[in-house]
Structures are given as structure tokens and as C-alpha cells.
Motif scaffolding. Structure first.
Motif, PDB file in Angstrom:
ATOM      1  N   VAL A 118      -1.560   8.663  -4.439  1.00  0.00           N
ATOM      2  CA  VAL A 118      -2.995   8.858  -4.192  1.00  0.00           C
ATOM      3  C   VAL A 118      -3.684   7.509  -4.001  1.00  0.00           C
ATOM      4  CG1 VAL A 118      -5.163   9.620  -5.252  1.00  0.00           C
ATOM      5  CG2 VAL A 118      -3.138  11.081  -5.382  1.00  0.00           C
ATOM      6  N   GLN A 119      -3.351   6.558  -4.858  1.00  0.00           N
ATOM      7  CA  GLN A 119      -3.955   5.223  -4.726  1.00  0.00           C
ATOM      8  C   GLN A 119      -3.594   4.586  -3.394  1.00  0.00           C
ATOM      9  OE1 GLN A 119      -2.604   3.107  -8.188  1.00  0.00           O
ATOM     10  NE2 GLN A 119      -3.985   4.209  -9.581  1.00  0.00           N
ATOM     11  N   GLN A 120      -2.336   4.731  -2.976  1.00  0.00           N
ATOM     12  CA  GLN A 120      -1.920   4.178  -1.685  1.00  0.00           C
ATOM     13  C   GLN A 120      -2.689   4.850  -0.547  1.00  0.00           C
ATOM     14  OE1 GLN A 120       2.232   4.720  -0.859  1.00  0.00           O
ATOM     15  NE2 GLN A 120       2.142   3.616   1.106  1.00  0.00           N
ATOM     16  N   ALA A 121      -2.842   6.159  -0.630  1.00  0.00           N
ATOM     17  CA  ALA A 121      -3.565   6.876   0.429  1.00  0.00           C
ATOM     18  C   ALA A 121      -5.032   6.477   0.453  1.00  0.00           C
ATOM     19  CB  ALA A 121      -3.416   8.385   0.221  1.00  0.00           C
ATOM     20  N   GLN A 122      -5.618   6.228  -0.717  1.00  0.00           N
ATOM     21  CA  GLN A 122      -7.015   5.806  -0.751  1.00  0.00           C
ATOM     22  C   GLN A 122      -7.185   4.435  -0.094  1.00  0.00           C
ATOM     23  OE1 GLN A 122      -7.816   6.053  -4.959  1.00  0.00           O
ATOM     24  NE2 GLN A 122      -8.630   8.155  -4.826  1.00  0.00           N
ATOM     25  N   ALA A 123      -6.232   3.543  -0.368  1.00  0.00           N
ATOM     26  CA  ALA A 123      -6.301   2.205   0.258  1.00  0.00           C
ATOM     27  C   ALA A 123      -6.173   2.306   1.767  1.00  0.00           C
ATOM     28  CB  ALA A 123      -5.220   1.310  -0.325  1.00  0.00           C
ATOM     29  N   ILE A 127      -8.971   1.103   4.694  1.00  0.00           N
ATOM     30  CA  ILE A 127      -8.694   0.225   5.842  1.00  0.00           C
ATOM     31  C   ILE A 127      -9.040   0.928   7.141  1.00  0.00           C
ATOM     32  CG2 ILE A 127      -6.873  -0.960   7.119  1.00  0.00           C
ATOM     33  CD1 ILE A 127      -5.486  -1.453   4.425  1.00  0.00           C
ATOM     34  N   ALA A 128      -8.670   2.197   7.256  1.00  0.00           N
ATOM     35  CA  ALA A 128      -8.960   2.941   8.481  1.00  0.00           C
ATOM     36  C   ALA A 128     -10.455   3.101   8.673  1.00  0.00           C
ATOM     37  CB  ALA A 128      -8.273   4.304   8.429  1.00  0.00           C
ATOM     38  N   GLN A 129     -11.209   3.326   7.604  1.00  0.00           N
ATOM     39  CA  GLN A 129     -12.660   3.453   7.724  1.00  0.00           C
ATOM     40  C   GLN A 129     -13.288   2.138   8.195  1.00  0.00           C
ATOM     41  OE1 GLN A 129     -13.862   4.797   3.822  1.00  0.00           O
ATOM     42  NE2 GLN A 129     -13.970   6.966   4.477  1.00  0.00           N
ATOM     43  N   ALA A 130     -12.804   1.038   7.599  1.00  0.00           N
ATOM     44  CA  ALA A 130     -13.357  -0.259   8.003  1.00  0.00           C
ATOM     45  C   ALA A 130     -13.061  -0.560   9.468  1.00  0.00           C
ATOM     46  CB  ALA A 130     -12.797  -1.356   7.097  1.00  0.00           C
ATOM     47  N   ASN A 131     -11.843  -0.308   9.909  1.00  0.00           N
ATOM     48  CA  ASN A 131     -11.480  -0.551  11.309  1.00  0.00           C
ATOM     49  C   ASN A 131     -12.320   0.305  12.251  1.00  0.00           C
ATOM     50  OD1 ASN A 131      -9.571  -2.488  10.607  1.00  0.00           O
ATOM     51  ND2 ASN A 131      -7.872  -0.979  10.565  1.00  0.00           N
ATOM     52  N   ASN A 155      -6.785   7.255  13.616  1.00  0.00           N
ATOM     53  CA  ASN A 155      -6.131   6.634  12.451  1.00  0.00           C
ATOM     54  C   ASN A 155      -6.871   6.968  11.162  1.00  0.00           C
ATOM     55  OD1 ASN A 155      -4.179   5.453  14.083  1.00  0.00           O
ATOM     56  ND2 ASN A 155      -5.359   3.552  14.362  1.00  0.00           N
ATOM     57  N   LEU A 156      -8.195   7.053  11.221  1.00  0.00           N
ATOM     58  CA  LEU A 156      -8.981   7.422  10.031  1.00  0.00           C
ATOM     59  C   LEU A 156      -8.689   8.863   9.599  1.00  0.00           C
ATOM     60  CD1 LEU A 156     -11.140   6.852   7.926  1.00  0.00           C
ATOM     61  CD2 LEU A 156     -12.882   7.478   9.634  1.00  0.00           C
ATOM     62  N   VAL A 158      -5.900  10.495  10.104  1.00  0.00           N
ATOM     63  CA  VAL A 158      -4.554  10.512   9.522  1.00  0.00           C
ATOM     64  C   VAL A 158      -4.598  10.012   8.088  1.00  0.00           C
ATOM     65  CG1 VAL A 158      -2.258   9.484   9.652  1.00  0.00           C
ATOM     66  CG2 VAL A 158      -3.377  10.301  11.737  1.00  0.00           C
ATOM     67  N   ALA A 159      -5.351   8.924   7.836  1.00  0.00           N
ATOM     68  CA  ALA A 159      -5.447   8.385   6.479  1.00  0.00           C
ATOM     69  C   ALA A 159      -6.101   9.380   5.533  1.00  0.00           C
ATOM     70  CB  ALA A 159      -6.235   7.074   6.522  1.00  0.00           C
ATOM     71  N   GLN A 160      -7.116  10.085   6.012  1.00  0.00           N
ATOM     72  CA  GLN A 160      -7.756  11.090   5.174  1.00  0.00           C
ATOM     73  C   GLN A 160      -6.810  12.247   4.869  1.00  0.00           C
ATOM     74  OE1 GLN A 160     -11.203  11.967   7.549  1.00  0.00           O
ATOM     75  NE2 GLN A 160     -12.489  10.422   6.533  1.00  0.00           N
ATOM     76  N   ALA A 161      -5.991  12.634   5.840  1.00  0.00           N
ATOM     77  CA  ALA A 161      -5.019  13.708   5.612  1.00  0.00           C
ATOM     78  C   ALA A 161      -3.967  13.283   4.591  1.00  0.00           C
ATOM     79  CB  ALA A 161      -4.371  14.101   6.928  1.00  0.00           C
ATOM     80  N   LYS A 162      -3.516  12.041   4.689  1.00  0.00           N
ATOM     81  CA  LYS A 162      -2.531  11.550   3.709  1.00  0.00           C
ATOM     82  C   LYS A 162      -3.118  11.562   2.299  1.00  0.00           C
ATOM     83  CE  LYS A 162       0.282   8.580   6.685  1.00  0.00           C
ATOM     84  NZ  LYS A 162       0.749   7.174   6.932  1.00  0.00           N
ATOM     85  N   LEU A 163      -4.389  11.178   2.168  1.00  0.00           N
ATOM     86  CA  LEU A 163      -5.033  11.187   0.861  1.00  0.00           C
ATOM     87  C   LEU A 163      -5.150  12.614   0.318  1.00  0.00           C
ATOM     88  CD1 LEU A 163      -6.511   9.826  -1.452  1.00  0.00           C
ATOM     89  CD2 LEU A 163      -8.623   9.958  -0.096  1.00  0.00           C
ATOM     90  N   ALA A 164      -5.524  13.552   1.169  1.00  0.00           N
ATOM     91  CA  ALA A 164      -5.627  14.947   0.734  1.00  0.00           C
ATOM     92  C   ALA A 164      -4.266  15.490   0.288  1.00  0.00           C
ATOM     93  CB  ALA A 164      -6.213  15.802   1.857  1.00  0.00           C
ATOM     94  N   LEU A 165      -3.198  15.112   1.018  1.00  0.00           N
ATOM     95  CA  LEU A 165      -1.856  15.553   0.650  1.00  0.00           C
ATOM     96  C   LEU A 165      -1.440  14.977  -0.692  1.00  0.00           C
ATOM     97  CD1 LEU A 165       0.795  16.978   1.326  1.00  0.00           C
ATOM     98  CD2 LEU A 165       1.486  14.915   2.599  1.00  0.00           C
ATOM     99  N   ALA A 166      -1.718  13.709  -0.912  1.00  0.00           N
ATOM    100  CA  ALA A 166      -1.351  13.092  -2.185  1.00  0.00           C
ATOM    101  C   ALA A 166      -2.133  13.702  -3.339  1.00  0.00           C
ATOM    102  CB  ALA A 166      -1.595  11.585  -2.108  1.00  0.00           C
TER     103      ALA A 166
END
Length: 375
Positions: A118-123, A127-131, A155-156, A158-166
Motif C-alpha cells: 500500500v505504501q509503495q502504491a501511494q508513493a 509521483i504520477a499526480q505530480a507528473n 499513468n495516474l 494506473v497508479a490509483q488502480a495499484k493503490l486500490a488493489l493493495a
């Protein structure tokens, strides 16, 4: 010589006289004085003697048309907590037999790895939000193309989906109460390694209970939702509870030709527990003019039933009987309902039927039958 001839004649006369005397002695006697005595005896034996019987009066009572069934009490809501994934128990947050609230954490499996994910997905999402935000500014200034902005938006996502999965993976390691209820007796301890599907504890909502029972299919039109039923339990003798029909199964069981009925009853702060054996009485109607006779009055005759109806003479202590076919209904405490064949106030024979052979037989009352009131 003459003397010898004389002896022969005397002997012949004696033999002839003896034979005549024997014939006369065996001849039937026909005396006119005896005939009236014989005829009088025959007349006396031809007269039928009245049969002694006992009778009872047909009574009119108020009768409840009920059907009996059996069933078992069930919790209104019941669930067994089981983990969806394998893992080691880190904490248990319930006591056996204690109340639990909806959403309360009951068991926690080891979630160190999912937390790190979860922490990795949040990070990665940060990054995706900033980009994506920087690309929006650059597109507005015309430094990058629209395609670069679309790629950063993807990319943002995808990062949000990874966070939801974690987060979902971590949530599956937390088992919470789905509703308010009472916890059962736990089967596991802290430190146990559980495979997916292993029983942890059962949660029962016993503020309301259900009872399922079956009725013969012929009663399907006589029972409906909202109807009340009476329940007694062998475990609580003398106590009686009221339940309400909640649902009727739309399908008749083809094996037993029965209808499944579900009733509910309130058990807030009550002594009832799921699994108790219950006896259910369903009232289908109330008749105030039911005609009842003692069971002893019914005489089976093939597929039918008859009674001997007593018709009193002028002295009311004697009379005659008539064979009457009757149609029977409910039975209650030694009494039988007669639907057709008798009227209220009629008298029927309850003892001595075995000596009655035909209609019109003469009878006399012995002692009125001593039987209780129909229930």
C-alpha cells in the motif's frame, strides 16, 4: 304229546305278547295336554330381549381448526467468519459469547506485506499526480504536446488502480462483524496459521428468530403471510410463544408434497436459542357449531364410519337404534367431530354396539356414559 304241544302254543303266545308290548312302549305319545306347553315355550323364546347399551348426547362446542407441525429455531441472521486468504493470526478482538457490533474488528491476519504494498502504491500515485499536474502546466504554455498530457493521465490512473488493489488486499486480512449479534465460541488462537476458508467464529443475531416448518399441500390456501402461529418448545415446558408467518415457498416439495413456511418471532432479551426443537400450531379457522361425539361411538365399516343412533320410547329409558353413516372431522381429547349424519342433541350408543345386529333393534339404557367434555 298233547302236553308238549300245549307248551309250544303258550310259548308262541308269550313271544307275540312281548313283541307287542315293546312296540306299544316305543310308540310316540301324542297328548293334547302337552301341546299348549310346548307352543307357549316356543312363543316365549321367540320374543327378543332388549339389549342393554350406554349412550351419549351429541354436543355442540367451539372448535379450533388447527394443524400441527414441527421445526427448529434459526437465527434471523447467522454467519461464520472465514478468511478469504491464507495467513497467520496476529490478533483476536472478541470474547466467546460476547456481543459484537457491526463493523467491529474481530480478527487480524498478518498484514505487513500488504501494508508495504500500500505504501509503495501511494508513493507511485504521488509521483504520477505530480507528473500529470506539471504536464498540464506545460501544455498550457505550449512546451509539450497533448499526447504527453494524455500519457501522464493514464499513468495516474494506473497508479490509483495499484493503490486500490493493495488496499483491497490488506482489507481482506481484517475480519469485521457484518451485523450486530453475539459471537460464538472461537476455534482458533493468536499465532495459528489459517488456510483460506477455515472457520474462526460464528456470529448470531438472536434478537429475532426464524422457524421453518412444512405443511401438507392441501393447506396452501388456508395459510398466508401475516398469519400468527403458536409455538411451544420441549426445552421450555409450559411456555408458549407467538410467531408471524413471514414467507411461503412458491414451490411445493415434490417428494413429500408439502409447503415450506417460514415464521419469525421476537426474542429480544429472551431465553430462546437457535437450534431448539419447536412444535407449531397453525390455526386455520374457528367454528362455534362443531358437533362432537365420543370416539367410542364410532364403528368402522369398510372405508366408512357409522354410529348407532338411539331413538327413545315414551319412557326415555328404552327405545330402538338406527345405523347412521357419518362423516368425521377433527379429533380432540377422546372426542370426534361429526360433519354430516348427526344433529346436536341426538343420542348415540357408546357401549354395547357389538350386540346390535339390525336397524330397529330394541334397547334399554344401562348407565349413561361417563366421559369428559370435548376439548
Amino acid at each position: 304229546m298233547a302236553t308238549r304241544a300245549l307248551y309250544l302254543v303258550v310259548a308262541a303266545i308269550g313271544i307275540a305278547g312281548s313283541g307287542f308290548a315293546a312296540w306299544w312302549w316305543q310308540k310316540p305319545v301324542s297328548s293334547p295336554a302337552v301341546v299348549p306347553v310346548v307352543e307357549a315355550g316356543r312363543a316365549q323364546t321367540g320374543a327378543a330381549k332388549p339389549v342393554s347399551v350406554e349412550v351419549a348426547v351429541v354436543r355442540t362446542v367451539t372448535l379450533r381448526d388447527e394443524v400441527q407441525a414441527v421445526g427448529s429455531l434459526r437465527s434471523r441472521r447467522s454467519v461464520v467468519l472465514r478468511p478469504e486468504v491464507s495467513g497467520r493470526i496476529m490478533a483476536l478482538h472478541f470474547r466467546d459469547g460476547a456481543l459484537v457490533r457491526q463493523g467491529q474488528l474481530l480478527a487480524q491476519l498478518d498484514d505487513q506485506l500488504p501494508k508495504a504494498q500500500v505504501q509503495q502504491a501511494q508513493a507511485e500515485r504521488s509521483i504520477a499526480q505530480a507528473n500529470h499536474q506539471r504536464n498540464q502546466e506545460l501544455v498550457a504554455q505550449g512546451f509539450i504536446s497533448q499526447r504527453s498530457l494524455e500519457e501522464s493521465a493514464a499513468n495516474l490512473e494506473v497508479a490509483q488502480a495499484k493503490l486500490a488493489l493493495a488496499q483491497a488486499t490488506a482489507a481482506r486480512l481484517r475480519m469485521v462483524a457484518p451485523f450486530d449479534g453475539v459471537a460464538g465460541i472461537g476455534n482458533v488462537h493468536v499465532g495459528d496459521y489459517l488456510k483460506d476458508g477455515t472457520d474462526i467464529v460464528n456470529i448470531e443475531d438472536i434478537d429475532g428468530l426464524l422457524v421453518d416448518f412444512r405443511l401438507p399441500e392441501r393447506y396452501q390456501r388456508q395459510i398466508q403471510r401475516g398469519q400468527t402461529v403458536r409455538i411451544t418448545l420441549d426445552a421450555l415446558p409450559g411456555a408458549q410463544y407467538t410467531a408471524m408467518v413471514q414467507a411461503l415457498d412458491p414451490q411445493i416439495d415434490a417428494n413429500g408434497r408439502s409447503l415450506l413456511v417460514r415464521a419469525s418471532l421476537d426474542n429480544r432479551n429472551g431465553p430462546l436459542r437457535p437450534g431448539m426443537f419447536a412444535r407449531i400450531s397453525v390455526e386455520l379457522g374457528l367454528r362455534s357449531d362443531a358437533r362432537m361425539v365420543p370416539e367410542e361411538a364410532i364403528v368402522p365399516q369398510g372405508n366408512a364410519a357409522i354410529v348407532w343412533k338411539f331413538e327413545p320410547a315414551t319412557d326415555a329409558r328404552s327405545g330402538q337404534v338406527r345405523r347412521t353413516t357419518v362423516q368425521l372431522g377433527l379429533r380432540r381429547d377422546g372426542w370426534v367431530e361429526v360433519i354430516q349424519g348427526l344433529e346436536s342433541g341426538d343420542s348415540v350408543v357408546t357401549a354395547g354396539q357389538q350386540r346390535l345386529q339390525k336397524d330397529g333393534a330394541k334397547v334399554q339404557l344401562f348407565v349413561p356414559a361417563a366421559v369428559g367434555q370435548p376439548g
